[in-house]
Write a protein that holds these residues in place. Structure first.
Motif, short mmCIF file in Angstrom:
data_model
loop_
_atom_site.label_atom_id
_atom_site.label_comp_id
_atom_site.label_asym_id
_atom_site.label_seq_id
_atom_site.Cartn_x
_atom_site.Cartn_y
_atom_site.Cartn_z
N ASP A 114 0.81 -1.22 0.00
CA ASP A 114 0.00 0.00 0.00
C ASP A 114 0.84 1.27 0.00
O ASP A 114 0.31 2.37 -0.11
N LYS A 115 2.15 1.09 0.13
CA LYS A 115 3.04 2.25 0.10
C LYS A 115 3.01 2.88 -1.28
O LYS A 115 3.09 2.19 -2.30
N GLY A 116 2.86 4.19 -1.33
CA GLY A 116 2.83 4.89 -2.62
C GLY A 116 2.23 6.26 -2.49
O GLY A 116 2.11 6.82 -1.38
N THR A 117 1.85 6.83 -3.62
CA THR A 117 1.29 8.18 -3.67
C THR A 117 -0.22 8.09 -3.84
O THR A 117 -0.72 7.37 -4.70
N TYR A 118 -0.94 8.87 -3.02
CA TYR A 118 -2.40 8.88 -3.06
C TYR A 118 -2.86 10.27 -3.50
O TYR A 118 -2.31 11.29 -3.09
N LEU A 119 -3.90 10.26 -4.33
CA LEU A 119 -4.46 11.51 -4.85
C LEU A 119 -5.95 11.55 -4.55
O LEU A 119 -6.70 10.65 -4.95
N CYS A 120 -6.36 12.59 -3.83
CA CYS A 120 -7.77 12.80 -3.52
C CYS A 120 -8.28 13.96 -4.36
O CYS A 120 -7.68 15.04 -4.38
N THR A 121 -9.39 13.74 -5.06
CA THR A 121 -9.95 14.77 -5.93
C THR A 121 -11.40 15.04 -5.57
O THR A 121 -12.24 14.12 -5.63
N PHE A 122 -11.70 16.27 -5.20
CA PHE A 122 -13.07 16.71 -4.96
C PHE A 122 -13.60 17.36 -6.24
O PHE A 122 -12.98 18.26 -6.79
N SER A 123 -14.76 16.90 -6.67
CA SER A 123 -15.46 17.56 -7.78
C SER A 123 -16.74 18.16 -7.22
O SER A 123 -17.66 17.43 -6.83
N ARG A 124 -16.80 19.48 -7.16
CA ARG A 124 -17.92 20.16 -6.49
C ARG A 124 -18.65 21.07 -7.48
O ARG A 124 -18.03 21.82 -8.22
N LYS A 125 -19.98 20.96 -7.46
CA LYS A 125 -20.83 21.84 -8.25
C LYS A 125 -21.53 22.82 -7.32
O LYS A 125 -22.30 22.43 -6.45
N LEU A 126 -21.22 24.10 -7.48
CA LEU A 126 -21.84 25.16 -6.68
C LEU A 126 -23.12 25.62 -7.37
O LEU A 126 -23.08 26.05 -8.53
N ILE A 127 -24.23 25.54 -6.66
CA ILE A 127 -25.53 25.85 -7.24
C ILE A 127 -25.98 27.22 -6.72
O ILE A 127 -26.51 27.32 -5.60
N TYR A 128 -25.76 28.26 -7.49
CA TYR A 128 -26.16 29.60 -7.09
C TYR A 128 -27.65 29.83 -7.37
O TYR A 128 -28.37 30.38 -6.53
N THR A 129 -28.08 29.45 -8.54
CA THR A 129 -29.50 29.52 -8.91
C THR A 129 -29.83 28.24 -9.68
O THR A 129 -28.95 27.40 -9.93
N GLU A 130 -31.08 28.10 -10.05
CA GLU A 130 -31.47 26.90 -10.79
C GLU A 130 -30.82 26.84 -12.16
O GLU A 130 -30.69 25.76 -12.75
#
Length: 222
Positions: free
Chosen positions: A118-134
Motif C-alpha cells: 500500500d506504500k505509494g502516492t495517493y491523490l484525492c480529488t473533490f469535484s464540487r458543483k456550486l448551485i447559485y441559482t437553478e
C-alpha cells in the motif's frame, strides 16, 4: 459590574460564534505513516468557502505505485455510495467522510489491514458543483496529493519525544512553583497574624496599665 468586563464577555461570545461558524470544517494535513497489519485513515478535507451556497460534490481517490508514473482509479464516493475500483484494495476500503449529505466536505477513507504494497502516492480529488441559482452553476475541483509510507511498527520522532518531555517538565515546574507560593503566602499570613497578636497584646497591656493607674488615682483622691 463595570463596563470593561461586560465588553470582554461580549467579545468572547462573538469569538465563540465566529469559531463555531468557521470551525465546522478545518483542513488538516493528513498523516503519512501507516503501520503494517493495522488500519489507517486517508484524510482529505475540502472546505466550501461560502456556506450559504448549495453544492453537490463527489470524491475520487487514485493510487500510484512508487515505480509507476501514472495514477490508477482506486475509490469513488458519490450520491451516498462508495465503489472500490482497484482490486488490490477489495474489501479493505471504508468511507469515513461526510455522511447524509450531498455537500461533501470530508472525503476521508479508511484502509483496513495495511500491507507494504500500500506504500505509494495517493491523490484525492473533490469535484464540487456550486448551485447559485437553478440555471447558474459553477464547477470546482480540489486535489490533494501525498505519499504514504508503511512501517513495521509506529516510530516516534525526536521532536515528539522532546515535546512530551518538555510538557512533563513544565507541569512539574508549575507544581513546584505553586507549592513554593503556597508556603510563602502561609508564612506571610502567619507573620502578619503574629504581628497583629503582638499589637493586640501591647494595646491590652497599655489599656490595663492605664486603668490600673486611674483606679489608683481615684483611691488616693478618696
Amino acid at each position: 459590574m463595570s463596563a470593561a468586563p461586560e465588553h470582554l464577555l461580549l467579545l468572547l461570545l462573538l469569538a465563540l460564534l465566529v469559531l463555531q461558524a468557521n470551525g465546522a470544517c478545518v483542513e488538516l494535513e493528513p498523516d503519512t505513516e501507516a503501520v503494517a497489519n493495522e488500519g489507517f485513515k486517508l484524510g482529505c478535507i475540502s472546505c466550501k468557502m461560502r456556506s450559504e451556497v448549495r453544492a453537490v460534490a463527489s470524491v475520487n481517490w487514485s493510487f500510484k505505485d512508487p515505480d509507476k508514473n501514472d495514477f490508477s482509479p482506486m475509490y469513488r464516493y458519490s450520491d451516498g455510495a462508495g465503489v472500490i475500483m482497484d482490486e488490490r484494495f477489495a474489501d479493505r476500503l471504508n468511507w469515513r467522510g461526510s455522511k447524509k449529505t450531498k455537500d461533501l466536505q470530508d472525503g476521508s477513507i479508511y484502509i483496513t489491514n495495511v500491507t507494504f504494497q500500500d506504500k505509494g502516492t495517493y491523490l484525492c480529488t473533490f469535484s464540487r458543483k456550486l448551485i447559485y441559482t437553478e440555471t447558474f452553476h459553477l464547477e470546482r475541483e480540489y486535489k490533494k496529493e501525498f505519499v504514504m509510507n508503511v512501517v513495521p511498527r509506529l516510530t516516534r520522532s525526536l521532536a515528539s519525544i522532546l515535546s512530551e518531555v518538555m510538557m512533563y517538565v513544565s507541569i512539574i515546574g508549575l507544581q513546584v512553583w505553586l507549592v513554593v507560593e503556597m508556603i510563602y503566602c502561609y508564612r506571610k499570613i502567619a507573620a502578619a497574624g503574629e504581628e497583629a497578636l503582638r499589637e493586640s497584646a501591647t494595646e491590652y497591656l497599655a489599656v490595663a496599665s492605664e486603668s490600673k493607674d486611674n483606679c489608683a488615682a481615684v483611691q488616693v483622691a478618696e
